[in-house]
Design a protein around this motif. Structure first.
Motif, PDB file in Angstrom:
ATOM      1  N   GLY A 203       0.790  -1.224   0.000  1.00 57.65           N
ATOM      2  CA  GLY A 203       0.000   0.000   0.000  1.00 57.65           C
ATOM      3  C   GLY A 203       0.820   1.270   0.000  1.00 57.65           C
ATOM      4  O   GLY A 203       0.277   2.372   0.128  1.00 57.65           O
ATOM      5  N   PHE A 204       2.141   1.128  -0.143  1.00 55.37           N
ATOM      6  CA  PHE A 204       3.038   2.282  -0.159  1.00 55.37           C
ATOM      7  C   PHE A 204       4.001   2.132  -1.331  1.00 55.37           C
ATOM      8  O   PHE A 204       5.161   1.724  -1.151  1.00 55.37           O
ATOM      9  N   PRO A 205       3.555   2.442  -2.542  1.00 56.93           N
ATOM     10  CA  PRO A 205       4.420   2.276  -3.720  1.00 56.93           C
ATOM     11  C   PRO A 205       5.672   3.139  -3.596  1.00 56.93           C
ATOM     12  O   PRO A 205       5.628   4.249  -3.058  1.00 56.93           O
ATOM     13  N   THR A 206       6.795   2.605  -4.080  1.00 57.18           N
ATOM     14  CA  THR A 206       8.061   3.315  -3.953  1.00 57.18           C
ATOM     15  C   THR A 206       8.750   3.454  -5.297  1.00 57.18           C
ATOM     16  O   THR A 206       8.568   2.634  -6.199  1.00 57.18           O
ATOM     17  N   ALA A 207       9.534   4.523  -5.402  1.00 58.59           N
ATOM     18  CA  ALA A 207      10.453   4.710  -6.525  1.00 58.59           C
ATOM     19  C   ALA A 207      11.810   4.193  -6.066  1.00 58.59           C
ATOM     20  O   ALA A 207      12.342   4.623  -5.036  1.00 58.59           O
ATOM     21  N   ASN A 208      12.368   3.244  -6.811  1.00 58.21           N
ATOM     22  CA  ASN A 208      13.626   2.611  -6.432  1.00 58.21           C
ATOM     23  C   ASN A 208      14.783   3.264  -7.187  1.00 58.21           C
ATOM     24  O   ASN A 208      14.788   3.293  -8.419  1.00 58.21           O
ATOM     25  N   ILE A 209      15.753   3.757  -6.431  1.00 55.81           N
ATOM     26  CA  ILE A 209      16.878   4.486  -7.019  1.00 55.81           C
ATOM     27  C   ILE A 209      18.184   3.868  -6.522  1.00 55.81           C
ATOM     28  O   ILE A 209      18.448   3.875  -5.316  1.00 55.81           O
ATOM     29  N   PRO A 210      19.004   3.330  -7.399  1.00 51.55           N
ATOM     30  CA  PRO A 210      20.313   2.803  -6.963  1.00 51.55           C
ATOM     31  C   PRO A 210      21.188   3.920  -6.392  1.00 51.55           C
ATOM     32  O   PRO A 210      21.171   5.048  -6.893  1.00 51.55           O
ATOM     33  N   LEU A 211      21.944   3.587  -5.359  1.00 54.22           N
ATOM     34  CA  LEU A 211      22.861   4.579  -4.797  1.00 54.22           C
ATOM     35  C   LEU A 211      24.026   4.857  -5.736  1.00 54.22           C
ATOM     36  O   LEU A 211      24.601   5.943  -5.712  1.00 54.22           O
ATOM     37  N   PHE A 259       4.423  11.163  -1.250  1.00 55.60           N
ATOM     38  CA  PHE A 259       3.069  11.358  -0.724  1.00 55.60           C
ATOM     39  C   PHE A 259       2.099  11.802  -1.824  1.00 55.60           C
ATOM     40  O   PHE A 259       2.456  12.605  -2.703  1.00 55.60           O
ATOM     41  N   ASP A 260       0.891  11.295  -1.731  1.00 57.44           N
ATOM     42  CA  ASP A 260      -0.256  11.816  -2.485  1.00 57.44           C
ATOM     43  C   ASP A 260      -0.038  11.826  -4.000  1.00 57.44           C
ATOM     44  O   ASP A 260      -0.348  12.817  -4.673  1.00 57.44           O
ATOM     45  N   THR A 261       0.507  10.751  -4.535  1.00 57.61           N
ATOM     46  CA  THR A 261       0.667  10.677  -5.982  1.00 57.61           C
ATOM     47  C   THR A 261       0.629   9.232  -6.440  1.00 57.61           C
ATOM     48  O   THR A 261       1.001   8.315  -5.681  1.00 57.61           O
ATOM     49  N   SER A 262       0.190   9.025  -7.655  1.00 55.99           N
ATOM     50  CA  SER A 262       0.242   7.706  -8.287  1.00 55.99           C
ATOM     51  C   SER A 262       0.973   7.797  -9.621  1.00 55.99           C
ATOM     52  O   SER A 262       0.807   6.961 -10.495  1.00 55.99           O
ATOM     53  N   GLU A 263       1.808   8.814  -9.760  1.00 54.81           N
ATOM     54  CA  GLU A 263       2.501   9.099 -11.017  1.00 54.81           C
ATOM     55  C   GLU A 263       3.484   7.988 -11.372  1.00 54.81           C
ATOM     56  O   GLU A 263       4.164   7.427 -10.503  1.00 54.81           O
ATOM     57  N   ASP A 264       3.557   7.656 -12.658  1.00 55.34           N
ATOM     58  CA  ASP A 264       4.534   6.688 -13.152  1.00 55.34           C
ATOM     59  C   ASP A 264       5.881   7.396 -13.288  1.00 55.34           C
ATOM     60  O   ASP A 264       6.054   8.295 -14.104  1.00 55.34           O
ATOM     61  N   LEU A 265       6.856   6.971 -12.485  1.00 52.94           N
ATOM     62  CA  LEU A 265       8.150   7.657 -12.429  1.00 52.94           C
ATOM     63  C   LEU A 265       9.279   6.855 -13.060  1.00 52.94           C
ATOM     64  O   LEU A 265      10.424   7.311 -13.066  1.00 52.94           O
ATOM     65  N   TYR A 266       8.998   5.681 -13.611  1.00 51.73           N
ATOM     66  CA  TYR A 266      10.066   4.833 -14.135  1.00 51.73           C
ATOM     67  C   TYR A 266      10.878   5.570 -15.197  1.00 51.73           C
ATOM     68  O   TYR A 266      10.343   6.166 -16.120  1.00 51.73           O
ATOM     69  N   GLY A 267      12.202   5.519 -15.023  1.00 51.07           N
ATOM     70  CA  GLY A 267      13.103   6.153 -15.971  1.00 51.07           C
ATOM     71  C   GLY A 267      13.378   7.611 -15.699  1.00 51.07           C
ATOM     72  O   GLY A 267      14.319   8.172 -16.261  1.00 51.07           O
ATOM     73  N   GLN A 268      12.574   8.253 -14.848  1.00 46.86           N
ATOM     74  CA  GLN A 268      12.814   9.661 -14.536  1.00 46.86           C
ATOM     75  C   GLN A 268      13.982   9.796 -13.563  1.00 46.86           C
ATOM     76  O   GLN A 268      14.183   8.960 -12.681  1.00 46.86           O
ATOM     77  N   THR A 269      14.739  10.870 -13.711  1.00 47.33           N
ATOM     78  CA  THR A 269      15.842  11.153 -12.800  1.00 47.33           C
ATOM     79  C   THR A 269      15.349  12.090 -11.703  1.00 47.33           C
ATOM     80  O   THR A 269      14.891  13.206 -11.981  1.00 47.33           O
ATOM     81  N   LEU A 270      15.438  11.641 -10.457  1.00 40.26           N
ATOM     82  CA  LEU A 270      14.959  12.405  -9.315  1.00 40.26           C
ATOM     83  C   LEU A 270      16.122  12.822  -8.431  1.00 40.26           C
ATOM     84  O   LEU A 270      17.151  12.142  -8.364  1.00 40.26           O
ATOM     85  N   GLU A 271      15.943  13.962  -7.757  1.00 43.88           N
ATOM     86  CA  GLU A 271      16.872  14.402  -6.716  1.00 43.88           C
ATOM     87  C   GLU A 271      16.156  14.235  -5.386  1.00 43.88           C
ATOM     88  O   GLU A 271      15.144  14.896  -5.139  1.00 43.88           O
ATOM     89  N   VAL A 272      16.669  13.361  -4.534  1.00 46.76           N
ATOM     90  CA  VAL A 272      16.015  13.056  -3.259  1.00 46.76           C
ATOM     91  C   VAL A 272      16.859  13.624  -2.120  1.00 46.76           C
ATOM     92  O   VAL A 272      17.982  13.167  -1.877  1.00 46.76           O
ATOM     93  N   SER A 273      16.320  14.630  -1.437  1.00 43.97           N
ATOM     94  CA  SER A 273      17.026  15.295  -0.340  1.00 43.97           C
ATOM     95  C   SER A 273      16.641  14.653   0.986  1.00 43.97           C
ATOM     96  O   SER A 273      15.455  14.510   1.297  1.00 43.97           O
ATOM     97  N   LEU A 274      17.655  14.282   1.774  1.00 46.61           N
ATOM     98  CA  LEU A 274      17.425  13.684   3.086  1.00 46.61           C
ATOM     99  C   LEU A 274      17.417  14.782   4.145  1.00 46.61           C
ATOM    100  O   LEU A 274      18.377  15.547   4.266  1.00 46.61           O
TER     101      LEU A 274
END
Length: 309
Positions: A203-211, A259-274
């Motif tokens: 119930g919590f879909p994730t975008a998987n990003i290799p380090l 949060f609050d999205t069902s967008e298809d993100l496969y192949g997109q490049t994201l910047e994830v800030s911790l």
């Protein structure tokens, strides 16, 4: 922004800069201090930075775990945002590593890049086996009519700002303290890859990003923000680690639930800030317990992120 990589083929319009020397991993506030000090010393010259790719430690010790705070393209971008107009990202290979100190100054800095002024920290060493000292650098540059500014490091109660200090903070689970020294949150950049869709089943879909080549921060769950390719910002919760409950045997990775999205993100490049480590990675007694914990993590992350400007 133009990033020059071949020091033997620098165009005339890129020559004549005042350049700061260093690896600039992370482009933290100490690096910004170096750039600003150089600009103050020679405001009449275009401001530039000379850095190396790969990082010399990566070249000499490829068997070591990744140490990068940022990838080379991001480093160039942040250097540009911090005022560097000309970025020379020199290839560090076997031939380059064997350049004598004299050759680095005469062939690379003078004839290759055509610099007019140089700035570096007091501990900068260069040339084969780091044989070139600051005193030698000053003598050689003066003989060539090139100026030199030695910039004392930016310090606080903990000592000089440094990339290694920021790496330690991240590995110890303090991204908020790392952000204070970077002047911005630390982020991981990568393309979203296909996973096993286990998060979706929970119930919590994730975008998987290799380090990839990024340093691995402390394993656990973080409150994060996400920058999309179009510049949009989202909020979410992320896990860094190997998923001990599922125990799939794979290498560490970053899994982000936005949060609050069902967008298809496969192949997109994201910047994830911790922004904050919410809890350490741990094993749960089954998927139901894991699902309940993820729901708590989401609530905690929303609360932490609600305090951001």
């Amino acid at each position: 922004m133009t990033c020059y990589e071949d020091w033997t083929a620098i165009p005339p319009e890129a020559r004549g800069a005042a350049v700061a020397l260093g690896n600039f991993d992370g482009v933290h506030l100490g690096h910004v201090h170096l750039l600003r000090s150089l600009h103050a010393a020679r405001p009449d010259l275009p401001l530039g930075a000379v850095t190396f790719e790969p990082h010399p430690r990566e070249f000499f010790r490829p068997q070591d775990p990744p140490l990068r705070l940022m990838l080379p393209g991001i480093r160039a971008r942040i250097l540009h945002e911090r005022g560097a107009q000309r970025i020379f990202q020199l290839g560090f290979d076997a031939d380059f590593s064997h350049l004598a100190p004299e050759a680095f100054v005469e062939r690379v800095l003078d004839r290759g890049l055509g610099v007019k002024h140089v700035a570096c920290g007091p501990d900068f060493a260069f040339g084969h086996r780091r044989a070139g000292s600051i005193a030698y650098l000053g003598q050689k540059l003066e003989a060539l009519g090139i100026g030199l500014t030695i910039v004392p490091p930016l310090t606080d109660i903990g000592g000089p700002f440094s990339s290694s200090r920021i790496r330690r903070l991240l590995q110890e689970g303090y991204p908020e303290r790392a952000a204070e020294e970077l002047g911005r949150p630390w982020f991981i950049v990568g393309a979203v890859a296909h996973g096993d869709k286990r998060g979706r089943q929970l119930g919590f879909p994730t975008a998987n990003i290799p380090l990839g080549r990024h340093i691995e921060p402390a394993r656990g769950v973080y409150a994060v923000t996400i920058r999309h390719p179009d510049g949009r910002l989202s909020r979410g919760v992320a896990n860094v680690g190997r998923r001990p409950t599922i125990d799939d045997g794979q290498e560490s990775r970053l899994e982000v639930h936005i949060f609050d999205t069902s967008e298809d993100l496969y192949g997109q490049t994201l910047e994830v800030s911790l922004h904050r480590l919410l809890r350490e990675e741990r094993r749960f007694d089954g998927l139901d317990a894991l699902k309940a914990q993820i729901a708590e993590d989401v609530a905690s992350a929303r609360m932490v992120l609600s305090t951001l400007p």
